[in-house]
Design an enzyme around this catalytic site. Structure first.
Site, PDB file in Angstrom:
ATOM      1  CG  ASN A   1     112.283 -36.796 -27.805  1.00  0.00           C
ATOM      2  OD1 ASN A   1     111.653 -37.427 -26.962  1.00  0.00           O
ATOM      3  ND2 ASN A   1     111.752 -35.816 -28.496  1.00  0.00           N
TER       4      ASN A   1
ATOM      5  CD  GLU B   1      99.795 -34.836 -21.079  1.00  0.00           C
ATOM      6  OE1 GLU B   1     100.787 -34.805 -20.352  1.00  0.00           O
ATOM      7  OE2 GLU B   1      99.419 -35.874 -21.663  1.00  0.00           O
TER       8      GLU B   1
HETATM    9  O1  TXE Z   1     108.929 -43.967 -31.213  1.00  0.00           O
HETATM   10  P1  TXE Z   1     107.669 -44.763 -30.771  1.00  0.00           P
HETATM   11  P2  TXE Z   1     110.213 -44.434 -32.011  1.00  0.00           P
HETATM   12  C1  TXE Z   1     108.896 -39.757 -33.790  1.00  0.00           C
HETATM   13  C2  TXE Z   1     110.096 -39.608 -34.677  1.00  0.00           C
HETATM   14  C3  TXE Z   1     110.651 -40.976 -34.730  1.00  0.00           C
HETATM   15  C4  TXE Z   1     109.386 -41.800 -34.708  1.00  0.00           C
HETATM   16  C5  TXE Z   1     109.561 -43.193 -34.198  1.00  0.00           C
HETATM   17  O2  TXE Z   1     109.704 -39.221 -35.970  1.00  0.00           O
HETATM   18  O3  TXE Z   1     111.387 -41.218 -35.889  1.00  0.00           O
HETATM   19  O4  TXE Z   1     108.544 -41.098 -33.839  1.00  0.00           O
HETATM   20  O5  TXE Z   1     110.297 -43.197 -32.997  1.00  0.00           O
HETATM   21  C6  TXE Z   1     106.265 -47.286 -27.157  1.00  0.00           C
HETATM   22  N1  TXE Z   1     101.762 -49.521 -28.109  1.00  0.00           N
HETATM   23  N2  TXE Z   1     109.093 -39.384 -32.406  1.00  0.00           N
HETATM   24  O6  TXE Z   1     110.024 -45.652 -32.833  1.00  0.00           O
HETATM   25  O7  TXE Z   1     107.582 -46.107 -31.418  1.00  0.00           O
HETATM   26  C7  TXE Z   1     107.763 -47.379 -27.234  1.00  0.00           C
HETATM   27  O8  TXE Z   1     108.223 -48.558 -26.597  1.00  0.00           O
HETATM   28  C8  TXE Z   1     102.166 -48.806 -27.049  1.00  0.00           C
HETATM   29  C9  TXE Z   1     108.421 -38.204 -31.975  1.00  0.00           C
HETATM   30  O9  TXE Z   1     111.289 -44.482 -31.075  1.00  0.00           O
HETATM   31  O10 TXE Z   1     106.532 -43.853 -30.905  1.00  0.00           O
HETATM   32  C10 TXE Z   1     108.180 -46.088 -26.544  1.00  0.00           C
HETATM   33  O11 TXE Z   1     108.091 -46.236 -25.138  1.00  0.00           O
HETATM   34  N3  TXE Z   1     103.394 -48.286 -26.929  1.00  0.00           N
HETATM   35  C11 TXE Z   1     108.339 -38.127 -30.509  1.00  0.00           C
HETATM   36  C12 TXE Z   1     107.114 -45.102 -27.020  1.00  0.00           C
HETATM   37  O12 TXE Z   1     106.009 -45.915 -27.444  1.00  0.00           O
HETATM   38  C13 TXE Z   1     104.260 -48.474 -27.941  1.00  0.00           C
HETATM   39  C14 TXE Z   1     109.512 -38.590 -29.743  1.00  0.00           C
HETATM   40  C15 TXE Z   1     107.533 -44.205 -28.180  1.00  0.00           C
HETATM   41  O13 TXE Z   1     108.006 -45.022 -29.220  1.00  0.00           O
HETATM   42  C16 TXE Z   1     103.892 -49.223 -29.093  1.00  0.00           C
HETATM   43  C17 TXE Z   1     110.077 -39.809 -30.280  1.00  0.00           C
HETATM   44  C18 TXE Z   1     102.577 -49.756 -29.153  1.00  0.00           C
HETATM   45  N4  TXE Z   1     102.139 -50.460 -30.207  1.00  0.00           N
HETATM   46  C19 TXE Z   1     109.866 -40.139 -31.590  1.00  0.00           C
HETATM   47  N5  TXE Z   1     104.942 -49.247 -29.930  1.00  0.00           N
HETATM   48  C20 TXE Z   1     107.827 -36.804 -29.968  1.00  0.00           C
HETATM   49  N6  TXE Z   1     106.538 -36.547 -30.128  1.00  0.00           N
HETATM   50  O14 TXE Z   1     108.563 -36.036 -29.385  1.00  0.00           O
HETATM   51  C21 TXE Z   1     105.941 -48.540 -29.336  1.00  0.00           C
HETATM   52  N7  TXE Z   1     105.529 -48.088 -28.129  1.00  0.00           N
END
Ligand code: TXE
Length: 480
Positions: A149, A459
């Site tokens: 994001n 952080e």
């Molecule tokens: O995020 P992911 P996604 C929320 C939002 C969204 C949901 C899923 O609700 O619908 O999360 O989003 C890496 N071990 N937020 O699927 O999976 C992945 O490659 C280690 C909130 O896109 O959490 C990426 O680099 N790493 C949020 C990162 O984790 C892993 C912002 C985030 O991906 C992994 C975005 C694993 N097992 C989404 N699996 C906020 N807090 O702002 C994936 N990744």
């Protein structure tokens, strides 16, 4: 097709043997680049490179490392337009936001941490017969995992304090938005940062992300992403006692009291609900309105949201861009169907249609829903898209209990002329951050983070310096 490669030990990989992942412009649906699909061997190579660079890098002074952060900031500054363009193309967000928020903040993160690490002083505690010296040592090799994001904004927020405190790092950006992470590696390469201090592997979460987090050579994990992924990261890091910080999801309330400044509040509640298409963990996706102004506020809110301009992200007048992916759009829009099932009424946003020339993109109009129970799934689950639910309340106690009835505890905002009341309510809300008469008003010196399912650790400012270091006490007994 442009191919983005891993950056390991100061070199971009030249492997052609890899599998590749396609990355798309979410506004048009067109492929814009391919990234390496890293496997465990790549993870291992990157961790080794970071380990090899650690001794020399960690022995530098804070001032020397601050100078490197400034060089990186200058390198980014010279490419500020490129950052904004790539970020808008990669995420589908309006170019004005990519310029004003993403690009500027990414540079500022390096400048800010350069400044505060230059000011670090060793603390000393004298005893009658001894002196204690408290020092902050680097932790070791850090895994920095970031979401889609706010790609460079969040990556720079981790890289700058991590290397500033003397750690070396392996970055794993989201596979959905790799462009500006690649740009940062090009800048780091251009300024000749010592090889291995910052490494980057592209790839998916299942293999590259989880391989990195579980690697024995990793000492620290800083993760921003979804709560479910955070749970996996926490489980895997905890097994080997890695130092860990998790910034996860949110379901934040914008609390509007009847004595607020109506015009300012309306503008900011709309911004809080729909900035970046609602895809920010801090977004105020449930608006709680005091009952005496509910009908008027609702009418004006709907008018304002109806007036938001959705369109070409590169058009400076666009306010609403596209969502990040088809899967995410489907997930977000499924909440509209759920809201109807749960008894809600959709006040605006049901009209479909995509901007001309962007028929292949992941578009969705901003939606406002009323009539839902405050305990409904739509009102309590993180949707992470352009959907806001509105609810009325009549007392302070009632609004506090509504604000606290989610599994999340990240942020929120309160709108009122009565600052005493606002502070009283703020202190009763179980979250890491509350804004009063403002939203997303960030001072980089203050702590950032949440409670409950919004994560653990803080952080920001000195809290980042503490997280990216180990505090050690050395006690020297007088010999005379
Ligand atoms: O995020 P992911 P996604 C929320 C939002 C969204 C949901 C899923 O609700 O619908 O999360 O989003 C890496 N071990 N937020 O699927 O999976 C992945 O490659 C280690 C909130 O896109 O959490 C990426 O680099 N790493 C949020 C990162 O984790 C892993 C912002 C985030 O991906 C992994 C975005 C694993 N097992 C989404 N699996 C906020 N807090 O702002 C994936 N990744």
């Amino acid at each position: 097709m442009k191919k983005l490669r891993n950056y390991i030990g100061g070199e971009f990989s030249n492997s052609e043997n890899h599998n590749w992942i396609s990355s798309f412009n979410p506004a048009s649906g067109l492929e814009i680049c391919k990234i390496e699909k890293s496997d465990f061997q790549d993870v291992d190579n990157a961790v080794k490179a970071a380990k090899d660079a650690f001794d020399e890098w960690s022995s530098k002074t804070f001032k020397e490392r601050a100078d490197w952060l400034i060089k990186i900031a200058k390198g980014l500054e010279s490419r500020i337009d490129e950052i904004a363009n790539l970020e808008s193309m990669d995420t589908g967000k309006p170019i004005t936001i990519a310029k004003e928020v993403d690009a500027k903040r990414s540079i500022l993160n390096f400048e800010f941490f350069a400044e505060i690490i230059s000011d670090i002083e060793t603390q000393e505690f004298e005893m009658r017969d001894a002196t204690n010296i408290v020092i902050q040592k680097p932790v070791g090799v850090g895994a920095l995992i970031t979401p889609w994001n706010l790609p460079l904004y969040l990556l720079s927020w981790k890289v700058a304090p991590a290397i500033g405190m003397g750690n070396t790092v392996v970055c794993k950006p989201s596979e959905l938005t790799p462009m500006t992470a690649d740009l940062l590696m090009r800048v780091i390469d251009d300024v000749n940062l010592p090889p291995g201090v910052v490494n980057l592997i592209h790839g998916d979460g299942e293999v590259a992300g989880s391989g990195l987090v579980s690697h024995d050579g990793i000492d620290l994990v800083s993760f921003t992403g979804g709560t479910l992924t955070g749970e996996k990261v926490a489980t895997s890091s905890a097994k080997s006692f890695k130092k860990m910080s998790l910034e996860l999801g949110g379901k934040n309330s914008s609390i509007v009291f009847s004595d607020c400044d109506l015009e300012r509040t309306l503008d900011d509640v709309v911004r809080a609900g729909f900035l970046n298409q609602g895809q920010i963990c801090l977004c105020g996706s449930r608006v709680l309105i005091e009952d005496s102004i509910y009908e008027n506020f609702k009418k004006r809110l709907v008018e304002k949201v109806d007036g938001l301009k959705m369109g070409d992200p590169f058009d400076e007048s666009t306010e609403i861009g596209s969502l990040i992916s088809k899967e995410h759009r489907d997930k977000v829009s499924s909440y509209v169907d759920l809201a109807i099932e749960e008894g809600g009424e959709i006040l605006t946003g049901l009209q479909s249609g995509k901007p001309i020339g962007f028929e292949g993109g992941n578009w969705m109009n901003p939606v406002i829903i009323e009539g839902l129970s405050v305990n409904s799934r739509c009102s309590t689950e993180e949707i992470f898209g352009p959907i806001v639910t509105i609810h009325s309340f009549s007392t302070e106690q009632e609004v506090i209990s509504i604000a606290n009835n989610t599994d999340y505890g990240l942020a929120g905002s309160i709108w009122t002329a009565d600052i005493e009341k606002a502070q009283r309510v703020a202190k009763s809300i179980n979250s890491g951050m509350i804004w009063i008469n403002t939203w997303l008003h960030r001072d980089l010196r203050v702590p950032f983070g949440g409670v409950k399912k919004s994560g653990m650790g803080r952080e920001g400012g000195r809290w980042s310096l503490d997280f990216f270091s180990e505090t050690m006490n050395i006690c020297i007994k007088d010999t005379k």
